[in-house]
Motif scaffolding. Structure first.
Motif, PDB file in Angstrom:
ATOM      1  N   PHE A 126       0.837  -1.208   0.000  1.00  0.00           N
ATOM      2  CA  PHE A 126       0.000   0.000   0.000  1.00  0.00           C
ATOM      3  C   PHE A 126       0.868   1.254   0.000  1.00  0.00           C
ATOM      4  O   PHE A 126       0.624   2.186  -0.752  1.00  0.00           O
ATOM      5  CB  PHE A 126      -0.931   0.030   1.226  1.00  0.00           C
ATOM      6  CG  PHE A 126      -2.156  -0.846   1.085  1.00  0.00           C
ATOM      7  CD1 PHE A 126      -2.957  -0.766  -0.043  1.00  0.00           C
ATOM      8  CD2 PHE A 126      -2.511  -1.728   2.097  1.00  0.00           C
ATOM      9  CE1 PHE A 126      -4.094  -1.563  -0.165  1.00  0.00           C
ATOM     10  CE2 PHE A 126      -3.644  -2.519   1.979  1.00  0.00           C
ATOM     11  CZ  PHE A 126      -4.439  -2.451   0.845  1.00  0.00           C
ATOM     12  N   GLY A 166      -5.444   5.006  10.420  1.00  0.00           N
ATOM     13  CA  GLY A 166      -5.254   3.756  11.174  1.00  0.00           C
ATOM     14  C   GLY A 166      -6.421   2.794  10.998  1.00  0.00           C
ATOM     15  O   GLY A 166      -6.554   1.821  11.743  1.00  0.00           O
ATOM     16  N   LEU A 225      -8.576  -0.080   8.692  1.00  0.00           N
ATOM     17  CA  LEU A 225      -8.234  -1.095   7.705  1.00  0.00           C
ATOM     18  C   LEU A 225      -8.762  -0.683   6.336  1.00  0.00           C
ATOM     19  O   LEU A 225      -9.840  -0.107   6.223  1.00  0.00           O
ATOM     20  CB  LEU A 225      -8.840  -2.455   8.085  1.00  0.00           C
ATOM     21  CG  LEU A 225      -8.276  -3.154   9.325  1.00  0.00           C
ATOM     22  CD1 LEU A 225      -8.862  -4.563   9.440  1.00  0.00           C
ATOM     23  CD2 LEU A 225      -6.756  -3.219   9.299  1.00  0.00           C
TER      24      LEU A 225
HETATM   25  P1  AMP Z   1       1.130  -2.288   8.414  1.00  0.00           P
HETATM   26  O1  AMP Z   1       2.280  -1.769   7.634  1.00  0.00           O
HETATM   27  O2  AMP Z   1       0.971  -3.779   8.280  1.00  0.00           O
HETATM   28  O3  AMP Z   1       1.107  -1.840   9.848  1.00  0.00           O
HETATM   29  O4  AMP Z   1      -0.193  -1.693   7.729  1.00  0.00           O
HETATM   30  C1  AMP Z   1      -0.430  -0.303   7.702  1.00  0.00           C
HETATM   31  C2  AMP Z   1      -1.849  -0.022   7.261  1.00  0.00           C
HETATM   32  O5  AMP Z   1      -2.088  -0.581   5.957  1.00  0.00           O
HETATM   33  C3  AMP Z   1      -2.937  -0.614   8.126  1.00  0.00           C
HETATM   34  O6  AMP Z   1      -3.199   0.159   9.280  1.00  0.00           O
HETATM   35  C4  AMP Z   1      -4.088  -0.630   7.156  1.00  0.00           C
HETATM   36  O7  AMP Z   1      -4.634   0.648   6.977  1.00  0.00           O
HETATM   37  C5  AMP Z   1      -3.422  -1.010   5.860  1.00  0.00           C
HETATM   38  N1  AMP Z   1      -3.390  -2.489   5.692  1.00  0.00           N
HETATM   39  C6  AMP Z   1      -2.275  -3.279   5.632  1.00  0.00           C
HETATM   40  N2  AMP Z   1      -2.616  -4.583   5.495  1.00  0.00           N
HETATM   41  C7  AMP Z   1      -3.969  -4.613   5.493  1.00  0.00           C
HETATM   42  C8  AMP Z   1      -4.920  -5.651   5.427  1.00  0.00           C
HETATM   43  N3  AMP Z   1      -4.542  -6.939   5.342  1.00  0.00           N
HETATM   44  N4  AMP Z   1      -6.225  -5.321   5.445  1.00  0.00           N
HETATM   45  C9  AMP Z   1      -6.628  -4.043   5.532  1.00  0.00           C
HETATM   46  N5  AMP Z   1      -5.788  -3.029   5.644  1.00  0.00           N
HETATM   47  C10 AMP Z   1      -4.462  -3.278   5.624  1.00  0.00           C
END
Ligand code: AMP
Length: 371
Positions: free
Chosen positions: A217, A238, A240
């Protein structure tokens, strides 16, 4: 779950619960038509038939009695060697209609032995019902009165049938399948648990492809792609990103690596529907999740870690305590349930996520080596 492992052997789902139930219904209909005025004696042949017998007699709405027998062999003193006998057959069956209930009939050798024993008992009539039947290998000249489902000569387990003792409790029927080629690991833990750091170590060690949905992302946001623009508002707060978007993105990432040894999924799945989608997606490739490896870290430690990381990385969602709290909230309400999801499949493995990077890698490796 469609692929399962018993005694290091893999099986995939072959006949669903629903199909089995439909077959049992039809058999009950036929038996009812023939025997409802008879008070038949249903005799299940243990062990395999117990589930079939339970389901069949539960659906049979007229008077009947139910018994179980077991065919046991012992060394005879005669020159013929092994002699078979039925254990548990104590009642007087003279003049009765007996219906033998078998889980599966293949060559018919066992059936012949049973048939011969019952035939000496002056029954009114002896009928045979089997849930599964293998017409290609059946070689006896015996009439089988009721057949549930005819199948090719494949080794099947489940619904009472076992593989070296295991698998009788499965509600569906499974058949042998090739072992999966990949090692697929879900690296799990709350935000800040150290998944990214550990994934970097583990991907080298095990030659796996690391997919971090958060990283994908973020790179989309940096490149201002359509996906990035869509994801940004969710991420910054923050929240999803919606499941459908995330699932499609993940599938595309996996498909970019068709020759991979396996994957480390980091930050995915984060909801139950993502976990189900992942299982289904891998299954279509004849693969499965080998295990969920979870980093367990107390929440108060995580907030400090994330705020520190935010100072260095500049990640918006790491800089503000309320956004961090919201991510924990998302984690606790939507993601933490995945522990149960994988635990139910016997695939959850927790590791203490507090310590040096090397110590933690060692703990995780001990788990992964066994998967
Ligand atoms: P992370 O780097 O894994 O902490 O992810 C950062 C942000 O990306 C999360 O707070 C979500 O907004 C989004 N994100 C990452 N993986 C997912 C997932 N499997 N489902 C939904 N949102 C995700």
């Amino acid at each position: 779950m469609s692929i399962i492992k018993l005694h290091n052997t893999y099986f995939k789902k072959y006949i669903s619960e629903k199909k089995i139930a439909e077959a049992v219904d039809l058999m009950v209909e036929q038996i009812t038509e023939d025997c409802k005025d008879e008070t038949p004696v249903f005799i299940g042949i243990l062990n395999g038939s117990f589930m079939f017998v339970a389901d069949l007699v539960r659906k049979y709405n007229y008077n009947c009695t139910v018994s179980f027998v077991k065919l046991a062999s012992y060394e005879g003193v005669s020159s013929t060697g092994k002699i078979k006998q039925l254990v548990g057959l104590n009642e007087d069956l003279e003049g009765k209609t007996v219906i033998i209930l078998e889980d599966i009939i293949d060559t018919g050798n066992t059936l012949q032995e049973i048939y011969d024993i019952f035939n000496d008992r002056k029954l009114k009539q002896l009928k045979i019902a089997t849930l599964f039947f293998k017409p290609d290998v059946f070689k006896k000249d015996l009439k089988i009165d009721y057949i549930g489902i005819s199948i090719p000569d494949k080794f099947i387990i489940g619904y009472g049938l076992d593989y070296d003792g295991l698998g009788r409790n499965l509600a569906s029927i499974y058949q042998l399948t090739n072992p999966p080629k990949m090692k697929n690991i879900v690296l799990f833990g709350p935000p800040g648990a150290g998944k990214g750091t550990q994934a970097d170590m583990l991907k080298e060690k095990y030659n796996l492809i690391h997919i971090s949905t958060g990283d994908v992302f973020r790179s989309n946001i940096n490149n201002k792609t359509e996906l990035g623009i869509l994801a940004k508002s969710f991420m910054d707060n923050g929240d999803l990103v919606p499941d459908e978007v995330t699932i499609n993105m993940l599938k595309a990432e996996v498909d970019k690596n068709p020759t991979a040894n396996g994957f480390i999924f980091d930050g995915f799945p984060r909801t139950k529907s993502q976990a189900k989608a992942l299982d289904k997606f891998l299954e279509e490739k004849g693969e499965l999740i080998s295990g969920m490896v979870a980093l367990e870290v107390p929440e108060n430690l995580l907030v400090t870690r994330l705020l520190e990381r935010g100072k260095i990385s500049g990640r918006i969602d790491d800089q503000d305590e309320s956004k961090i709290r919201n991510r924990f909230n998302e984690y606790n309400t939507k993601t933490a349930v995945l522990k149960d999801y994988y635990q139910l499949q016997g695939k959850y493995f927790g590791a203490n996520g507090v310590g040096t990077i090397d110590d933690i890698t060692k703990r995780l490796s001990e788990i992964i080596d066994k998967l």
